[in-house]
Design a protein around this motif. Structure first.
Motif, PDB file in Angstrom:
ATOM      1  N   ALA A   1     -11.190   9.888  -2.508  1.00 15.16           N
ATOM      2  CA  ALA A   1     -12.508   9.468  -2.989  1.00 15.16           C
ATOM      3  C   ALA A   1     -12.615   7.957  -3.187  1.00 15.16           C
ATOM      4  O   ALA A   1     -13.559   7.320  -2.697  1.00 15.16           O
ATOM      5  CB  ALA A   1     -12.843  10.200  -4.292  1.00 15.16           C
ATOM      6  N   ALA A   2     -11.671   7.355  -3.921  1.00 16.11           N
ATOM      7  CA  ALA A   2     -11.756   5.921  -4.213  1.00 16.11           C
ATOM      8  C   ALA A   2     -11.713   5.067  -2.942  1.00 16.11           C
ATOM      9  O   ALA A   2     -12.581   4.209  -2.740  1.00 16.11           O
ATOM     10  CB  ALA A   2     -10.645   5.517  -5.179  1.00 16.11           C
ATOM     11  N   PRO A   3     -10.722   5.256  -2.064  1.00 14.50           N
ATOM     12  CA  PRO A   3     -10.730   4.456  -0.839  1.00 14.50           C
ATOM     13  C   PRO A   3     -11.939   4.748   0.049  1.00 14.50           C
ATOM     14  O   PRO A   3     -12.422   3.844   0.753  1.00 14.50           O
ATOM     15  CB  PRO A   3      -9.427   4.852  -0.134  1.00 14.50           C
ATOM     16  N   ALA A   4     -12.456   5.990   0.011  1.00  7.61           N
ATOM     17  CA  ALA A   4     -13.622   6.318   0.823  1.00  7.61           C
ATOM     18  C   ALA A   4     -14.842   5.514   0.390  1.00  7.61           C
ATOM     19  O   ALA A   4     -15.596   5.002   1.228  1.00  7.61           O
ATOM     20  CB  ALA A   4     -13.914   7.815   0.735  1.00  7.61           C
ATOM     21  N   VAL A   5     -15.044   5.388  -0.926  1.00  7.55           N
ATOM     22  CA  VAL A   5     -16.175   4.609  -1.440  1.00  7.55           C
ATOM     23  C   VAL A   5     -16.046   3.141  -1.043  1.00  7.55           C
ATOM     24  O   VAL A   5     -17.002   2.521  -0.564  1.00  7.55           O
ATOM     25  CB  VAL A   5     -16.280   4.753  -2.976  1.00  7.55           C
ATOM     26  N   VAL A   6     -14.858   2.584  -1.218  1.00  7.27           N
ATOM     27  CA  VAL A   6     -14.634   1.175  -0.868  1.00  7.27           C
ATOM     28  C   VAL A   6     -14.852   0.951   0.626  1.00  7.27           C
ATOM     29  O   VAL A   6     -15.464  -0.042   1.049  1.00  7.27           O
ATOM     30  CB  VAL A   6     -13.214   0.740  -1.272  1.00  7.27           C
ATOM     31  N   ALA A   7     -14.382   1.892   1.447  1.00  6.77           N
ATOM     32  CA  ALA A   7     -14.489   1.742   2.900  1.00  6.77           C
ATOM     33  C   ALA A   7     -15.930   1.825   3.385  1.00  6.77           C
ATOM     34  O   ALA A   7     -16.238   1.378   4.492  1.00  6.77           O
ATOM     35  CB  ALA A   7     -13.646   2.811   3.601  1.00  6.77           C
ATOM     36  N   ILE A   8     -16.813   2.387   2.577  1.00  3.88           N
ATOM     37  CA  ILE A   8     -18.233   2.416   2.920  1.00  3.88           C
ATOM     38  C   ILE A   8     -18.935   1.155   2.429  1.00  3.88           C
ATOM     39  O   ILE A   8     -19.741   0.551   3.145  1.00  3.88           O
ATOM     40  CB  ILE A   8     -18.904   3.670   2.309  1.00  3.88           C
ATOM     41  N   VAL A   9     -18.613   0.728   1.220  1.00  4.58           N
ATOM     42  CA  VAL A   9     -19.319  -0.399   0.600  1.00  4.58           C
ATOM     43  C   VAL A   9     -18.994  -1.737   1.283  1.00  4.58           C
ATOM     44  O   VAL A   9     -19.887  -2.560   1.520  1.00  4.58           O
ATOM     45  CB  VAL A   9     -18.985  -0.474  -0.901  1.00  4.58           C
ATOM     46  N   VAL A  10     -17.729  -1.958   1.619  1.00  3.76           N
ATOM     47  CA  VAL A  10     -17.327  -3.258   2.175  1.00  3.76           C
ATOM     48  C   VAL A  10     -18.031  -3.573   3.493  1.00  3.76           C
ATOM     49  O   VAL A  10     -18.616  -4.658   3.648  1.00  3.76           O
ATOM     50  CB  VAL A  10     -15.790  -3.326   2.331  1.00  3.76           C
TER      51      VAL A  10
ATOM     52  N   ALA B   1       5.016   8.814   7.505  1.00  2.00           N
ATOM     53  CA  ALA B   1       4.230   9.030   6.286  1.00  2.00           C
ATOM     54  C   ALA B   1       4.603  10.386   5.713  1.00  2.00           C
ATOM     55  O   ALA B   1       3.940  11.391   5.953  1.00  2.00           O
ATOM     56  CB  ALA B   1       2.738   8.971   6.614  1.00  2.00           C
ATOM     57  N   GLU B   2       5.675  10.405   4.927  1.00  2.00           N
ATOM     58  CA  GLU B   2       6.294  11.674   4.543  1.00  2.00           C
ATOM     59  C   GLU B   2       5.738  12.263   3.252  1.00  2.00           C
ATOM     60  O   GLU B   2       6.230  13.281   2.787  1.00  2.00           O
ATOM     61  CB  GLU B   2       7.812  11.487   4.397  1.00  2.00           C
ATOM     62  N   SER B   3       4.720  11.664   2.650  1.00  2.00           N
ATOM     63  CA  SER B   3       4.139  12.189   1.417  1.00  2.00           C
ATOM     64  C   SER B   3       2.616  12.123   1.508  1.00  2.00           C
ATOM     65  O   SER B   3       2.067  11.367   2.323  1.00  2.00           O
ATOM     66  CB  SER B   3       4.612  11.365   0.209  1.00  2.00           C
ATOM     67  N   PRO B   4       1.903  12.910   0.671  1.00  2.00           N
ATOM     68  CA  PRO B   4       0.440  12.860   0.709  1.00  2.00           C
ATOM     69  C   PRO B   4      -0.123  11.458   0.484  1.00  2.00           C
ATOM     70  O   PRO B   4      -1.099  11.070   1.140  1.00  2.00           O
ATOM     71  CB  PRO B   4       0.028  13.815  -0.425  1.00  2.00           C
ATOM     72  N   LEU B   5       0.481  10.697  -0.428  1.00  2.00           N
ATOM     73  CA  LEU B   5      -0.025   9.355  -0.699  1.00  2.00           C
ATOM     74  C   LEU B   5       0.158   8.441   0.502  1.00  2.00           C
ATOM     75  O   LEU B   5      -0.730   7.653   0.852  1.00  2.00           O
ATOM     76  CB  LEU B   5       0.686   8.772  -1.922  1.00  2.00           C
ATOM     77  N   ARG B   6       1.305   8.531   1.165  1.00  2.00           N
ATOM     78  CA  ARG B   6       1.529   7.712   2.345  1.00  2.00           C
ATOM     79  C   ARG B   6       0.643   8.172   3.513  1.00  2.00           C
ATOM     80  O   ARG B   6       0.171   7.348   4.302  1.00  2.00           O
ATOM     81  CB  ARG B   6       3.006   7.736   2.747  1.00  2.00           C
ATOM     82  N   LEU B   7       0.415   9.467   3.624  1.00  2.00           N
ATOM     83  CA  LEU B   7      -0.495   9.957   4.654  1.00  2.00           C
ATOM     84  C   LEU B   7      -1.912   9.437   4.404  1.00  2.00           C
ATOM     85  O   LEU B   7      -2.633   9.087   5.348  1.00  2.00           O
ATOM     86  CB  LEU B   7      -0.487  11.484   4.680  1.00  2.00           C
TER      87      LEU B   7
ATOM     88  N   LEU C   1      -5.765  -0.674  -1.807  1.00  2.00           N
ATOM     89  CA  LEU C   1      -5.562  -1.014  -3.218  1.00  2.00           C
ATOM     90  C   LEU C   1      -6.280  -0.028  -4.130  1.00  2.00           C
ATOM     91  O   LEU C   1      -5.789   0.312  -5.207  1.00  2.00           O
ATOM     92  CB  LEU C   1      -6.051  -2.445  -3.474  1.00  2.00           C
ATOM     93  N   ALA C   2      -7.453   0.435  -3.698  1.00  2.00           N
ATOM     94  CA  ALA C   2      -8.171   1.451  -4.474  1.00  2.00           C
ATOM     95  C   ALA C   2      -7.377   2.758  -4.509  1.00  2.00           C
ATOM     96  O   ALA C   2      -7.322   3.429  -5.544  1.00  2.00           O
ATOM     97  CB  ALA C   2      -9.555   1.688  -3.873  1.00  2.00           C
ATOM     98  N   LEU C   3      -6.762   3.105  -3.381  1.00  2.00           N
ATOM     99  CA  LEU C   3      -5.915   4.301  -3.333  1.00  2.00           C
ATOM    100  C   LEU C   3      -4.767   4.183  -4.311  1.00  2.00           C
ATOM    101  O   LEU C   3      -4.476   5.114  -5.077  1.00  2.00           O
ATOM    102  CB  LEU C   3      -5.385   4.504  -1.902  1.00  2.00           C
ATOM    103  N   ALA C   4      -4.084   3.037  -4.290  1.00  2.00           N
ATOM    104  CA  ALA C   4      -2.935   2.825  -5.177  1.00  2.00           C
ATOM    105  C   ALA C   4      -3.363   2.834  -6.641  1.00  2.00           C
ATOM    106  O   ALA C   4      -2.615   3.308  -7.514  1.00  2.00           O
ATOM    107  CB  ALA C   4      -2.269   1.511  -4.830  1.00  2.00           C
ATOM    108  N   ALA C   5      -4.570   2.347  -6.922  1.00  2.00           N
ATOM    109  CA  ALA C   5      -5.010   2.252  -8.312  1.00  2.00           C
ATOM    110  C   ALA C   5      -5.461   3.580  -8.901  1.00  2.00           C
ATOM    111  O   ALA C   5      -5.269   3.833 -10.095  1.00  2.00           O
ATOM    112  CB  ALA C   5      -6.141   1.222  -8.418  1.00  2.00           C
ATOM    113  N   PHE C   6      -6.049   4.435  -8.068  1.00  2.00           N
ATOM    114  CA  PHE C   6      -6.683   5.656  -8.591  1.00  2.00           C
ATOM    115  C   PHE C   6      -5.947   6.934  -8.204  1.00  2.00           C
ATOM    116  O   PHE C   6      -6.328   8.016  -8.658  1.00  2.00           O
ATOM    117  CB  PHE C   6      -8.135   5.755  -8.112  1.00  2.00           C
ATOM    118  N   ALA C   7      -4.911   6.842  -7.356  1.00  2.00           N
ATOM    119  CA  ALA C   7      -4.209   8.054  -6.945  1.00  2.00           C
ATOM    120  C   ALA C   7      -3.408   8.639  -8.109  1.00  2.00           C
ATOM    121  O   ALA C   7      -2.874   7.915  -8.933  1.00  2.00           O
ATOM    122  CB  ALA C   7      -3.277   7.728  -5.785  1.00  2.00           C
TER     123      ALA C   7
END
Length: 384
Positions: free
Chosen positions: A160-169, A315-321, A378-384
């Motif tokens: 959700a967080a990276p998706a919002v940023v990727a639309i707004v920028v 990318a061996e984990s959900p966060l890395r994927l 960065l949004a992913l790292a902050a809100f995951a």
């Protein structure tokens, strides 16, 4: 024609790898099983949109949207951005590139506005807006499987967080670039009569039925092919002259096929090992940025789907994927071949007489792609 030539060269190179044993037959069969539904969907949905456009469907949609804008270009532009975002999230990026581009071009011209900021909004959001749901992008479906099949809600919660940023920028960049034309006003013109009401009603009905079927859980190529066959039959009776070989995007099919085969051959000789060393490991913000940027570079070099397939083992984990998805979904805004959606979009523009030079497109992409990928990660790292 250049697209077909490049694709043919890549196909020949991939075929040589298969014949010489560099690319094992089992890998070739697995690749075919993965990509033929994509190619068939692209073929069918392009036919559907071409025929629907010929029936006047997109012109009517453009007229109604122009009225909702109430004479303000920026309001109209935001409506286009909303349409592109919703279409991408629920119908996939390729559907947005094919279905929405004719609407946007007709809409801008009908309102007397420059179509370029509207067209750029469509193609950028077709890519960057494809992060939220598994159905938004084929790479998401592949990643969902690699994550252990989380539900769409669980997937959306992660993205959700990276998706919002990727639309707004990208929207912010477009507004800055085209603020003069977007702050203008326009007058809604008179409505245009539909030439053949029967063709129009059939086209509207088929597209209206197709939209929910594309998110019904069926393989998307099935409803797309069915829609193409139905509309083809109607046009065969009502306006046979529209049916021609040029409706088929054969050049793009050849190029995409060549890209898939060639990258699979490179993967067979150790591409994955090299990319694993480049993309690193770990889930720190810097590690996620490293993987996302690697995905962005790979997507712009070889197309986003082969780039994802090559980097998925790293990318061996959900966060890395999720970081990889940011790179290969939001990052392919620089080169024409970075995503099939971009090529489909450009084909639609060319067929409608709208010109945008690839040099200018790439220069804009060099600015917006890294900015979008970095801030989204960065949004992913902050809100995951």
């Amino acid at each position: 024609m250049r697209t077909a030539i490049v694709g043919s060269v890549l196909l020949v190179a991939g075929a040589v790898a298969a014949v010489t044993g560099i690319l094992p037959l089992s890998d070739l069969v697995e690749l075919w099983d993965r990509v033929w539904p994509i190619l068939l969907f692209v073929l069918a949905i392009t036919v559907v949109t071409e025929l629907a456009a010929a029936a006047g469907l997109f012109t009517v949609i453009a007229q109604h949207t122009a009225r909702w804008g109430r004479g303000r270009a920026w309001t109209l532009w935001l409506l286009v951005a909303l349409l592109a975002t919703v279409s991408t999230i629920f119908l996939s990026l390729d559907t947005t590139a094919v279905l929405l581009t004719p609407v946007v071009v007709v809409l801008a011209r009908h309102s007397g506005l420059d179509p370029l900021p509207f067209a750029l909004t469509t193609v950028w959001l077709a890519n960057t807006g494809s992060l939220l749901l598994p159905v938004s992008n084929l790479t998401n479906l592949l990643a969902q499987h690699a994550m252990g099949q989380p539900s769409p809600f669980e997937f959306a919660a992660l993205m959700a967080a990276p998706a919002v940023v990727a639309i707004v920028v990208p929207l912010a960049v477009i507004f800055v670039l085209y603020r003069r034309s977007l702050l203008a006003r326009y007058r809604t013109g008179e409505g245009v009569a539909v030439d053949d009401p029967v063709l129009f009603r059939w086209s509207a009905g088929v597209v209206a039925a197709l939209v929910p079927l594309l998110v019904s859980g069926l393989p998307v190529w099935i409803p797309a092919v069915a829609a193409a066959l139905v509309l083809g039959a109607v046009f065969l009776v009502r306006r046979r002259g529209v049916l021609r070989v040029g409706l088929l995007p054969w050049q793009l099919i050849v190029l995409a096929s060549g890209l898939f085969l060639f990258i699979e051959a490179l993967h067979a000789v150790g591409l994955g090992t090299v990319l694993a060393a480049v993309s690193g490991e770990g889930e720190s913000p810097l590690a996620l940025l490293r993987l996302a940027v690697t995905g962005m570079v790979g997507a712009n070099a070889i197309d986003n789907l082969p780039a994802y397939l090559a980097l998925e083992p790293s990318a061996e984990s959900p966060l890395r994927l999720a970081a990889l998805l940011i790179g290969v979904n939001a990052g392919p805004l620089i080169t024409p071949w970075a995503s099939l959606a971009t090529l489909l979009w450009h084909q639609r523009l060319t067929s409608m007489g709208v010109e945008i030079r690839w040099g200018r497109y790439m220069l804009l992409g060099v600015v917006v792609a890294p900015l979008t990928v970095v801030l989204s990660t960065l949004a992913l790292a902050a809100f995951a």
